[in-house]
Enzyme design. Sequence first.
Site, PDB file in Angstrom:
ATOM      1  N   SER A   1     -18.234  78.249  83.599  1.00  0.00           N
ATOM      2  CA  SER A   1     -17.667  77.487  84.700  1.00  0.00           C
ATOM      3  C   SER A   1     -16.143  77.636  84.639  1.00  0.00           C
ATOM      4  O   SER A   1     -15.521  77.245  83.656  1.00  0.00           O
ATOM      5  CB  SER A   1     -18.084  76.014  84.548  1.00  0.00           C
ATOM      6  OG  SER A   1     -17.496  75.213  85.527  1.00  0.00           O
TER       7      SER A   1
ATOM      8  N   LYS B   1     -19.195  80.811  87.569  1.00  0.00           N
ATOM      9  CA  LYS B   1     -19.141  79.718  88.549  1.00  0.00           C
ATOM     10  C   LYS B   1     -17.682  79.366  88.763  1.00  0.00           C
ATOM     11  O   LYS B   1     -16.946  79.141  87.801  1.00  0.00           O
ATOM     12  CB  LYS B   1     -19.929  78.519  88.000  1.00  0.00           C
ATOM     13  CG  LYS B   1     -19.596  77.165  88.602  1.00  0.00           C
ATOM     14  CD  LYS B   1     -20.623  76.128  88.181  1.00  0.00           C
ATOM     15  CE  LYS B   1     -19.995  74.787  87.867  1.00  0.00           C
ATOM     16  NZ  LYS B   1     -20.987  73.791  87.386  1.00  0.00           N
TER      17      LYS B   1
ATOM     18  N   LYS C   1     -14.984  76.754  90.324  1.00  0.00           N
ATOM     19  CA  LYS C   1     -14.758  75.427  90.881  1.00  0.00           C
ATOM     20  C   LYS C   1     -13.977  75.607  92.179  1.00  0.00           C
ATOM     21  O   LYS C   1     -13.012  76.389  92.224  1.00  0.00           O
ATOM     22  CB  LYS C   1     -13.954  74.582  89.895  1.00  0.00           C
ATOM     23  CG  LYS C   1     -14.759  74.175  88.659  1.00  0.00           C
ATOM     24  CD  LYS C   1     -15.833  73.161  89.019  1.00  0.00           C
ATOM     25  CE  LYS C   1     -16.525  72.616  87.770  1.00  0.00           C
ATOM     26  NZ  LYS C   1     -17.530  71.586  88.116  1.00  0.00           N
TER      27      LYS C   1
ATOM     28  N   ASP D   1     -18.845  75.487  92.739  1.00  0.00           N
ATOM     29  CA  ASP D   1     -19.131  74.068  92.526  1.00  0.00           C
ATOM     30  C   ASP D   1     -17.988  73.251  93.124  1.00  0.00           C
ATOM     31  O   ASP D   1     -16.835  73.385  92.707  1.00  0.00           O
ATOM     32  CB  ASP D   1     -19.246  73.777  91.024  1.00  0.00           C
ATOM     33  CG  ASP D   1     -19.649  72.335  90.726  1.00  0.00           C
ATOM     34  OD1 ASP D   1     -19.843  71.541  91.676  1.00  0.00           O
ATOM     35  OD2 ASP D   1     -19.767  71.998  89.528  1.00  0.00           O
TER      36      ASP D   1
ATOM     37  N   GLU E   1     -22.788  74.349  94.749  1.00  0.00           N
ATOM     38  CA  GLU E   1     -23.194  73.146  94.021  1.00  0.00           C
ATOM     39  C   GLU E   1     -22.453  71.930  94.565  1.00  0.00           C
ATOM     40  O   GLU E   1     -21.219  71.957  94.680  1.00  0.00           O
ATOM     41  CB  GLU E   1     -22.870  73.378  92.533  1.00  0.00           C
ATOM     42  CG  GLU E   1     -23.254  72.254  91.584  1.00  0.00           C
ATOM     43  CD  GLU E   1     -22.900  72.620  90.126  1.00  0.00           C
ATOM     44  OE1 GLU E   1     -22.638  73.803  89.838  1.00  0.00           O
ATOM     45  OE2 GLU E   1     -22.877  71.700  89.298  1.00  0.00           O
TER      46      GLU E   1
ATOM     47  N   ASP F   1     -26.049  68.554  91.957  1.00  0.00           N
ATOM     48  CA  ASP F   1     -25.715  68.121  90.590  1.00  0.00           C
ATOM     49  C   ASP F   1     -25.635  66.589  90.629  1.00  0.00           C
ATOM     50  O   ASP F   1     -26.621  65.893  90.355  1.00  0.00           O
ATOM     51  CB  ASP F   1     -24.390  68.797  90.171  1.00  0.00           C
ATOM     52  CG  ASP F   1     -23.817  68.298  88.856  1.00  0.00           C
ATOM     53  OD1 ASP F   1     -24.358  67.347  88.275  1.00  0.00           O
ATOM     54  OD2 ASP F   1     -22.785  68.849  88.396  1.00  0.00           O
TER      55      ASP F   1
ATOM     56  N   LYS G   1     -28.791  68.138  84.261  1.00  0.00           N
ATOM     57  CA  LYS G   1     -27.938  67.687  83.155  1.00  0.00           C
ATOM     58  C   LYS G   1     -28.635  66.495  82.524  1.00  0.00           C
ATOM     59  O   LYS G   1     -28.748  65.441  83.161  1.00  0.00           O
ATOM     60  CB  LYS G   1     -26.565  67.246  83.667  1.00  0.00           C
ATOM     61  CG  LYS G   1     -25.609  68.370  84.023  1.00  0.00           C
ATOM     62  CD  LYS G   1     -24.276  67.803  84.470  1.00  0.00           C
ATOM     63  CE  LYS G   1     -23.387  68.908  84.997  1.00  0.00           C
ATOM     64  NZ  LYS G   1     -22.187  68.361  85.677  1.00  0.00           N
TER      65      LYS G   1
ATOM     66  N   GLY H   1     -23.580  71.642  82.367  1.00  0.00           N
ATOM     67  CA  GLY H   1     -22.861  71.312  81.139  1.00  0.00           C
ATOM     68  C   GLY H   1     -21.826  70.242  81.392  1.00  0.00           C
ATOM     69  O   GLY H   1     -21.427  69.997  82.542  1.00  0.00           O
TER      70      GLY H   1
HETATM   71  O1  OSB Z   1     -19.727  69.592  87.795  1.00  0.00           O
HETATM   72  O2  OSB Z   1     -20.778  70.879  86.508  1.00  0.00           O
HETATM   73  C1  OSB Z   1     -19.867  70.062  86.683  1.00  0.00           C
HETATM   74  C2  OSB Z   1     -17.778  69.730  83.495  1.00  0.00           C
HETATM   75  C3  OSB Z   1     -17.562  68.374  83.464  1.00  0.00           C
HETATM   76  C4  OSB Z   1     -18.047  67.608  84.502  1.00  0.00           C
HETATM   77  C5  OSB Z   1     -18.758  68.182  85.547  1.00  0.00           C
HETATM   78  C6  OSB Z   1     -19.004  69.556  85.569  1.00  0.00           C
HETATM   79  C7  OSB Z   1     -18.470  70.343  84.541  1.00  0.00           C
HETATM   80  C8  OSB Z   1     -18.576  71.787  84.486  1.00  0.00           C
HETATM   81  C9  OSB Z   1     -18.400  72.453  83.130  1.00  0.00           C
HETATM   82  O3  OSB Z   1     -18.718  72.492  85.455  1.00  0.00           O
HETATM   83  C10 OSB Z   1     -19.678  72.969  82.604  1.00  0.00           C
HETATM   84  C11 OSB Z   1     -19.569  73.332  81.138  1.00  0.00           C
HETATM   85  O4  OSB Z   1     -19.800  72.453  80.278  1.00  0.00           O
HETATM   86  O5  OSB Z   1     -19.278  74.478  80.860  1.00  0.00           O
HETATM   87 MG    MG Z   2     -21.321  70.391  88.982  1.00  0.00          MG
END
Ligand code: OSB
Ligand code: MG
Length: 369
Positions: free
Chosen positions: A135, A161, A163, A189, A214, A239, A263, A291
């Site tokens: 991510s 992925k 953001k 995401d 996402e 999510d 999750k 994650g």
């Molecule tokens: O939205 O998936 C998410 C990390 C913290 C809170 C929300 C998200 C995330 C990530 C990181 O996208 C995922 C990772 O642990 O690598």
């Molecule tokens: Mg997410």
Amino acid sequence: MKVDAVEVRRLRMPLVSPFRTSLGTETERELLLVAALTPDAIGWGECVAMAEPRYSSEYVDEAEAVIRDHLVPRLFAMGDVTADAMAPSLTTVKGHPMAKAALETAILDAQLRVAGVSLADHLGAVRAAVDAGVSVGITDSIPALLEVVAGHLDEGYRRIKLKIEPGWDVEPVRAVRERFGDDLLLQVDANAGYRLADAHHLARLDPFELLLIEQPLADDDLLGHAELAGIIATPICLDESITSAHSAAVAIELGACTIVNVKPGRVGGYLEARRIHDLCAARGVPVWCGGMLETGIGRAANVALAALPNFTLPGDISASDRYYVADITDPFVLHDGRLRVPTGPGIGVDPIPDVLRSVTVSVERWPRP
Ligand code: OSB
Ligand code: MG
């Protein structure tokens, strides 16, 4: 199983690089680690609540208070404790799935260690290793983003992925697609950063053949997601909106998503996560493991979950060094773009005492009354 005491420790660990999303920027991870002390084993559970309630309403300070004041007393009132009995015994506490998940996982880990069964086997894993995705946070510029993505692809990650947020979406996606080609598994995401009124803007992502988008809209906006699905071609994955097997069933039934991010912390634990996996499998909906910047303790359990059959898309399960200079367990490392599923009893990993001590800021311990 008898639980002699529950220990909650608060850790503070710097991230190797700042992680920026539409919710804000994280530079360090503050988290709780729960230990269930039983006569024959110590079980571990990581609480994925973050320092501030931006991703969801939970946060570290309140999770610690809920565990101490509301969950641990119910645990001790159970007498004979089993992981399966945890969730039913905690239903009189509304909400707080991340706090509940951490405690349930500690119990499940202790129980499986005593039984000599790995979490992967207990959950029904079918793979010895899982594809690793990464991510990638929002960067200051597109050249900086391309450099970060190139670095991760060199390391072997199998899926990227990005953001996104309003103002950082079509152009970064276009740049990554153009630079790395059509074969790259790519998804985005939004962390609930858009409104339904942005639907036609989000449709501009259609030509880039993303695996999924996402959580584009608000957590509680299932109808909005269903409407959006009729306007954009990119598959919608939820999510934040998915908080239980029930909410997953409703979201799928409404047409709000065709893919689910699982999750365990968000849904109250690995047992509920498995129920979501099963429900999605029965409806032909692929899932993948999300994650929350976990340490090796939470990561070990996520890797086990991601080895279940309907986890057909690479997860946000990266190697330890993507997050931390020194993980609190033996580090998870990439092998040909995959992480190996631990095979030892329970979650199959243990904290390294010296490292754990060096990142611990406080410890609370509650013995059985
Ligand atoms: O939205 O998936 C998410 C990390 C913290 C809170 C929300 C998200 C995330 C990530 C990181 O996208 C995922 C990772 O642990 O690598
Ligand atoms: Mg997410």
